[in-house]
Write a protein that holds these residues in place. Structure first.
Motif, PDB file in Angstrom:
ATOM      1  N   THR A 183      -1.411 120.351 -86.731  1.00 35.25           N
ATOM      2  CA  THR A 183      -2.672 120.894 -86.331  1.00 35.25           C
ATOM      3  C   THR A 183      -2.422 122.418 -86.328  1.00 35.25           C
ATOM      4  O   THR A 183      -3.379 123.144 -87.018  1.00 35.25           O
ATOM      5  CB  THR A 183      -2.699 120.691 -84.781  1.00 35.25           C
ATOM      6  N   ALA A 184      -1.227 123.099 -86.110  1.00 34.27           N
ATOM      7  CA  ALA A 184      -1.206 124.572 -86.291  1.00 34.27           C
ATOM      8  C   ALA A 184      -1.186 124.960 -87.693  1.00 34.27           C
ATOM      9  O   ALA A 184      -2.046 125.794 -88.121  1.00 34.27           O
ATOM     10  CB  ALA A 184       0.182 125.087 -85.510  1.00 34.27           C
ATOM     11  N   GLY A 185      -0.454 124.203 -88.575  1.00 31.89           N
ATOM     12  CA  GLY A 185      -0.475 124.601 -89.994  1.00 31.89           C
ATOM     13  C   GLY A 185      -1.834 124.443 -90.528  1.00 31.89           C
ATOM     14  O   GLY A 185      -2.049 125.514 -91.216  1.00 31.89           O
ATOM     15  N   SER A 186      -2.439 123.485 -90.310  1.00 35.49           N
ATOM     16  CA  SER A 186      -4.013 123.198 -90.926  1.00 35.49           C
ATOM     17  C   SER A 186      -4.796 124.388 -90.524  1.00 35.49           C
ATOM     18  O   SER A 186      -5.590 124.921 -90.966  1.00 35.49           O
ATOM     19  CB  SER A 186      -4.348 121.874 -90.478  1.00 35.49           C
ATOM     20  N   PHE A 187      -4.779 124.539 -89.293  1.00 36.57           N
ATOM     21  CA  PHE A 187      -5.497 125.750 -88.631  1.00 36.57           C
ATOM     22  C   PHE A 187      -5.378 126.925 -89.163  1.00 36.57           C
ATOM     23  O   PHE A 187      -6.313 127.552 -89.504  1.00 36.57           O
ATOM     24  CB  PHE A 187      -5.289 125.832 -87.036  1.00 36.57           C
ATOM     25  N   LEU A 188      -4.245 127.265 -89.283  1.00 38.08           N
ATOM     26  CA  LEU A 188      -3.918 128.738 -90.130  1.00 38.08           C
ATOM     27  C   LEU A 188      -4.431 128.584 -91.557  1.00 38.08           C
ATOM     28  O   LEU A 188      -5.087 129.605 -91.933  1.00 38.08           O
ATOM     29  CB  LEU A 188      -2.313 129.036 -90.011  1.00 38.08           C
ATOM     30  N   GLY A 234      -4.911 115.983 -86.459  1.00 36.37           N
ATOM     31  CA  GLY A 234      -4.162 116.655 -85.656  1.00 36.37           C
ATOM     32  C   GLY A 234      -4.713 116.836 -84.084  1.00 36.37           C
ATOM     33  O   GLY A 234      -4.083 116.784 -83.099  1.00 36.37           O
ATOM     34  N   ILE A 235      -6.004 117.170 -83.953  1.00 38.02           N
ATOM     35  CA  ILE A 235      -6.685 117.398 -82.661  1.00 38.02           C
ATOM     36  C   ILE A 235      -6.722 116.040 -82.148  1.00 38.02           C
ATOM     37  O   ILE A 235      -6.371 116.052 -80.797  1.00 38.02           O
ATOM     38  CB  ILE A 235      -8.148 117.732 -82.946  1.00 38.02           C
ATOM     39  N   ALA A 236      -7.084 115.105 -82.798  1.00 43.80           N
ATOM     40  CA  ALA A 236      -6.991 113.386 -82.271  1.00 43.80           C
ATOM     41  C   ALA A 236      -5.739 113.420 -81.624  1.00 43.80           C
ATOM     42  O   ALA A 236      -5.704 112.794 -80.261  1.00 43.80           O
ATOM     43  CB  ALA A 236      -7.381 112.421 -83.124  1.00 43.80           C
ATOM     44  N   LEU A 237      -4.729 113.306 -82.401  1.00 45.96           N
ATOM     45  CA  LEU A 237      -3.389 113.094 -81.725  1.00 45.96           C
ATOM     46  C   LEU A 237      -2.826 113.981 -80.841  1.00 45.96           C
ATOM     47  O   LEU A 237      -2.197 113.344 -79.740  1.00 45.96           O
ATOM     48  CB  LEU A 237      -2.181 113.243 -83.110  1.00 45.96           C
ATOM     49  N   ILE A 238      -3.287 115.150 -80.780  1.00 39.70           N
ATOM     50  CA  ILE A 238      -2.889 116.025 -79.286  1.00 39.70           C
ATOM     51  C   ILE A 238      -3.424 115.586 -78.450  1.00 39.70           C
ATOM     52  O   ILE A 238      -2.974 115.577 -77.277  1.00 39.70           O
ATOM     53  CB  ILE A 238      -3.394 117.376 -79.959  1.00 39.70           C
ATOM     54  N   PHE A 239      -4.991 115.230 -78.475  1.00 40.30           N
ATOM     55  CA  PHE A 239      -5.554 114.587 -77.404  1.00 40.30           C
ATOM     56  C   PHE A 239      -4.995 113.376 -76.633  1.00 40.30           C
ATOM     57  O   PHE A 239      -4.718 113.219 -75.607  1.00 40.30           O
ATOM     58  CB  PHE A 239      -6.972 114.369 -77.837  1.00 40.30           C
ATOM     59  N   VAL A 240      -4.778 112.554 -77.590  1.00 41.98           N
ATOM     60  CA  VAL A 240      -3.827 111.269 -77.238  1.00 41.98           C
ATOM     61  C   VAL A 240      -2.404 111.192 -76.512  1.00 41.98           C
ATOM     62  O   VAL A 240      -2.189 110.793 -75.454  1.00 41.98           O
ATOM     63  CB  VAL A 240      -3.778 110.256 -78.546  1.00 41.98           C
ATOM     64  N   LEU A 241      -1.808 112.426 -77.299  1.00 41.98           N
ATOM     65  CA  LEU A 241      -0.322 112.568 -76.661  1.00 41.98           C
ATOM     66  C   LEU A 241      -0.417 113.456 -75.106  1.00 41.98           C
ATOM     67  O   LEU A 241       0.435 113.016 -74.535  1.00 41.98           O
ATOM     68  CB  LEU A 241       0.341 113.445 -77.529  1.00 41.98           C
ATOM     69  N   TRP A 242      -1.200 114.320 -74.930  1.00 41.35           N
ATOM     70  CA  TRP A 242      -1.088 115.240 -73.947  1.00 41.35           C
ATOM     71  C   TRP A 242      -2.183 115.429 -72.932  1.00 41.35           C
ATOM     72  O   TRP A 242      -2.121 116.031 -72.012  1.00 41.35           O
ATOM     73  CB  TRP A 242      -0.865 116.454 -74.338  1.00 41.35           C
ATOM     74  N   VAL A 243      -3.084 114.490 -73.189  1.00 32.32           N
ATOM     75  CA  VAL A 243      -4.559 114.759 -72.188  1.00 32.32           C
ATOM     76  C   VAL A 243      -4.125 114.483 -70.700  1.00 32.32           C
ATOM     77  O   VAL A 243      -4.481 115.328 -70.026  1.00 32.32           O
ATOM     78  CB  VAL A 243      -5.556 113.747 -72.543  1.00 32.32           C
ATOM     79  N   TRP A 244      -3.132 113.487 -70.459  1.00 35.25           N
ATOM     80  CA  TRP A 244      -3.011 113.475 -69.014  1.00 35.25           C
ATOM     81  C   TRP A 244      -2.078 114.187 -68.467  1.00 35.25           C
ATOM     82  O   TRP A 244      -1.831 114.383 -67.123  1.00 35.25           O
ATOM     83  CB  TRP A 244      -2.167 111.934 -68.854  1.00 35.25           C
ATOM     84  N   HIS A 245      -1.410 115.048 -69.678  1.00 31.47           N
ATOM     85  CA  HIS A 245      -0.605 116.252 -68.940  1.00 31.47           C
ATOM     86  C   HIS A 245      -1.561 117.305 -68.724  1.00 31.47           C
ATOM     87  O   HIS A 245      -1.016 118.599 -68.115  1.00 31.47           O
ATOM     88  CB  HIS A 245       0.721 116.629 -69.629  1.00 31.47           C
ATOM     89  N   ASN A 246      -2.704 117.512 -68.784  1.00 28.12           N
ATOM     90  CA  ASN A 246      -3.486 118.575 -68.854  1.00 28.12           C
ATOM     91  C   ASN A 246      -4.834 118.569 -67.924  1.00 28.12           C
ATOM     92  O   ASN A 246      -5.734 119.473 -68.369  1.00 28.12           O
ATOM     93  CB  ASN A 246      -3.948 119.044 -70.352  1.00 28.12           C
ATOM     94  N   LEU A 286     -11.649 121.132 -77.404  1.00 26.66           N
ATOM     95  CA  LEU A 286     -13.246 121.367 -77.322  1.00 26.66           C
ATOM     96  C   LEU A 286     -13.744 122.081 -78.374  1.00 26.66           C
ATOM     97  O   LEU A 286     -14.726 121.804 -79.241  1.00 26.66           O
ATOM     98  CB  LEU A 286     -13.463 121.668 -75.892  1.00 26.66           C
ATOM     99  N   LEU A 287     -13.047 123.337 -78.751  1.00 25.91           N
ATOM    100  CA  LEU A 287     -13.637 124.140 -79.664  1.00 25.91           C
ATOM    101  C   LEU A 287     -13.319 123.591 -81.014  1.00 25.91           C
ATOM    102  O   LEU A 287     -14.070 123.604 -82.010  1.00 25.91           O
ATOM    103  CB  LEU A 287     -13.150 125.492 -79.409  1.00 25.91           C
ATOM    104  N   GLY A 288     -12.078 123.144 -81.352  1.00 23.40           N
ATOM    105  CA  GLY A 288     -11.580 122.622 -82.507  1.00 23.40           C
ATOM    106  C   GLY A 288     -12.499 121.341 -82.727  1.00 23.40           C
ATOM    107  O   GLY A 288     -12.897 121.081 -83.693  1.00 23.40           O
ATOM    108  N   GLY A 289     -12.978 120.566 -81.800  1.00 26.94           N
ATOM    109  CA  GLY A 289     -13.756 119.296 -82.043  1.00 26.94           C
ATOM    110  C   GLY A 289     -15.212 119.628 -82.426  1.00 26.94           C
ATOM    111  O   GLY A 289     -15.693 119.149 -83.322  1.00 26.94           O
ATOM    112  N   SER A 290     -15.519 120.974 -81.715  1.00 27.75           N
ATOM    113  CA  SER A 290     -16.960 121.433 -82.230  1.00 27.75           C
ATOM    114  C   SER A 290     -17.032 121.926 -83.575  1.00 27.75           C
ATOM    115  O   SER A 290     -17.881 121.768 -84.472  1.00 27.75           O
ATOM    116  CB  SER A 290     -17.308 122.477 -80.992  1.00 27.75           C
ATOM    117  N   ILE A 291     -15.907 122.644 -83.918  1.00 27.00           N
ATOM    118  CA  ILE A 291     -15.542 123.099 -85.595  1.00 27.00           C
ATOM    119  C   ILE A 291     -15.510 121.960 -86.338  1.00 27.00           C
ATOM    120  O   ILE A 291     -16.025 122.038 -87.362  1.00 27.00           O
ATOM    121  CB  ILE A 291     -14.486 123.976 -85.720  1.00 27.00           C
TER     122      ILE A 291
END
Length: 411
Positions: A183-188, A234-246, A286-291
């Motif tokens: 996610t970070a590399g693609s965003f850069l 990457g955004i989809a994976l991040i959401f699945v992995l960490w949503v319950w911790h956030n 949220l912002l990445g999803g909107s983008i």
């Protein structure tokens, strides 16, 4: 002598009276006269606009364009058999199209895009893109970098209290780190290529020249369009992995009250993610999803129009009237959909880039021991206890703290 003086004064007074009388009875050059002269000048050129019209348009002043909107040659579309030598010229036809004077026009193309021949919104889009978008977006990024530089100058690096212990605990596993760097590399890459596209004409051409800038932007376009898929995954994976911790909880209030230990010496308790990291998480999602959604609309403009339906919903909810605005337009041409999607895409991207710059600062020079979390995945136990005490205590209870690492000296 007195007689000559009196004659001179009388003569001067007479001149003043004659001048005032002449001025008073001379017709004034009012607005109507100026417009009449403009109309006469246009008629002298067959109805073409004048230099005065062009100058007023450049200055943003209002222009009476009736001289063009009514100059459509009557029936601007000649019969098919007379089209090659018809009574109406091409300028008449295009003026009729421009000012919507045609009755029931038809086009040979079957596509919605091809049916739009003239679309005014392109100039507004171009002016906003070249003006406020570049200006405020650029200053947002530069201002964020400048603020962090000043903050670092006064605060310095957040150190591990007591130095490194030489013991580590696993913070993130391999797949979590892969997801983060995907996610970070693609965003850069998306951020840099997007900035090249937006600022290339204004800033890169004077430095690189037209040819080099053209090559850079062609490459940037292919990178931007294709790397975008990695970002969305990457955004989809991040959401699945960490949503319950956030999920926000009451510990976040303590974190904000103590300013996360970034300002001051207090270190609020935190689970796997503290309140600051939760802000980063939801900003990316949220912002990445909107983008991503606006990017998909740009990639598939005919299949995924966004704004007409959104404006209908906002109008139904009464949002424009609450803000004192007229209802939002709901009949948008495909070109207008793309223009609005591009502006939304860029504005939200600027906001997310500023947030990510702050995230990069904390994860690198701003905090000692933070980079290792996404580098090797192992963090020093003193760092874990200082910044994520609740999570660290849970790891200790589970026996997941590692043996002393002789290769990492204590400080």
């Amino acid at each position: 002598m007195k007689s000559r003086t009196a004659e001179a004064l009388f003569f001067v007074l007479l001149l003043v009276v004659v001048a005032v009388t002449s001025w008073w009875f001379t017709p004034k050059r009012g607005v109507d006269e100026v417009e009449a002269q403009l109309i006469a000048a246009r008629q002298a050129t067959g109805g073409a606009q004048t230099l005065e019209d062009i100058l007023r348009r450049q200055q943003g002043l209002p222009i009476d364009e009736s001289f063009r909107s009514t100059n459509t040659g009557g029936d601007a579309v000649p019969p098919p058999n007379l089209a090659p030598l018809g009574t109406s010229s091409d300028p008449d036809l295009w003026r009729a199209i421009r000012y919507d004077k045609l009755q029931d026009p038809t086009v040979t193309t079957g596509t919605e895009v091809g049916a739009v021949m003239i679309q005014d919104g392109g100039m507004r889009w171009l002016e906003f893109r070249a003006g406020p978008l570049r200006t405020y977006g650029g200053w947002l990024l530069l201002g964020t970098i400048g603020f962090l530089a000043v903050f670092f100058l006064f605060r310095g690096r957040i150190r591990i209290e007591g130095g490194k212990s030489g013991h580590t605990v696993t913070r993130f596993h391999a797949f979590e780190r892969f997801t983060h760097w995907l996610t970070a590399g693609s965003f850069l890459l998306l951020g840099f290529t997007g900035l090249f596209t937006l600022f290339g004409r204004a800033f890169l051409i004077p430095i690189m020249g037209h040819e080099a800038n053209s090559t850079l932007l062609i490459v940037s376009k292919y990178i931007h369009n294709n790397v975008s898929w990695a970002f969305m995954i990457g955004i989809a994976l991040i959401f699945v992995l960490w949503v319950w911790h956030n999920i926000p909880d009451k510990l976040d209030l303590i974190w904000f009250k103590q300013m996360g230990g970034i300002v001051g010496d207090q270190h609020p308790p935190a689970k796997k993610f503290n309140a600051g990291q939760k802000l980063i998480f939801w900003s990316v999602v949220l912002l990445g999803g909107s983008i991503s959604l606006s990017g998909l609309s740009l990639l598939f403009p005919m299949d995924l129009p966004l704004f007409a339906k959104s404006f209908i919903l906002l109008n139904d909810l009464g949002v424009p009237s609450i803000l004192g605005m007229d209802p939002l337009p709901v009949a948008l041409a495909p070109q207008e959909e793309m223009q609005l999607a591009q502006l939304w895409h860029a504005i939200v991207a600027f906001v997310l880039m500023a947030i990510i710059i702050a995230h990069i600062y904390i994860g690198s020079v701003g905090m000692e021991g933070a980079f290792e979390a996404m580098g090797s995945g192992e963090v020093d136990e003193n760092w874990a206890e200082q910044h994520h005490s609740i999570w660290y205590e849970k790891k200790k209870a589970q026996g997941e703290a590692t043996a002393p690492d002789a290769a990492t000296p204590a400080e």
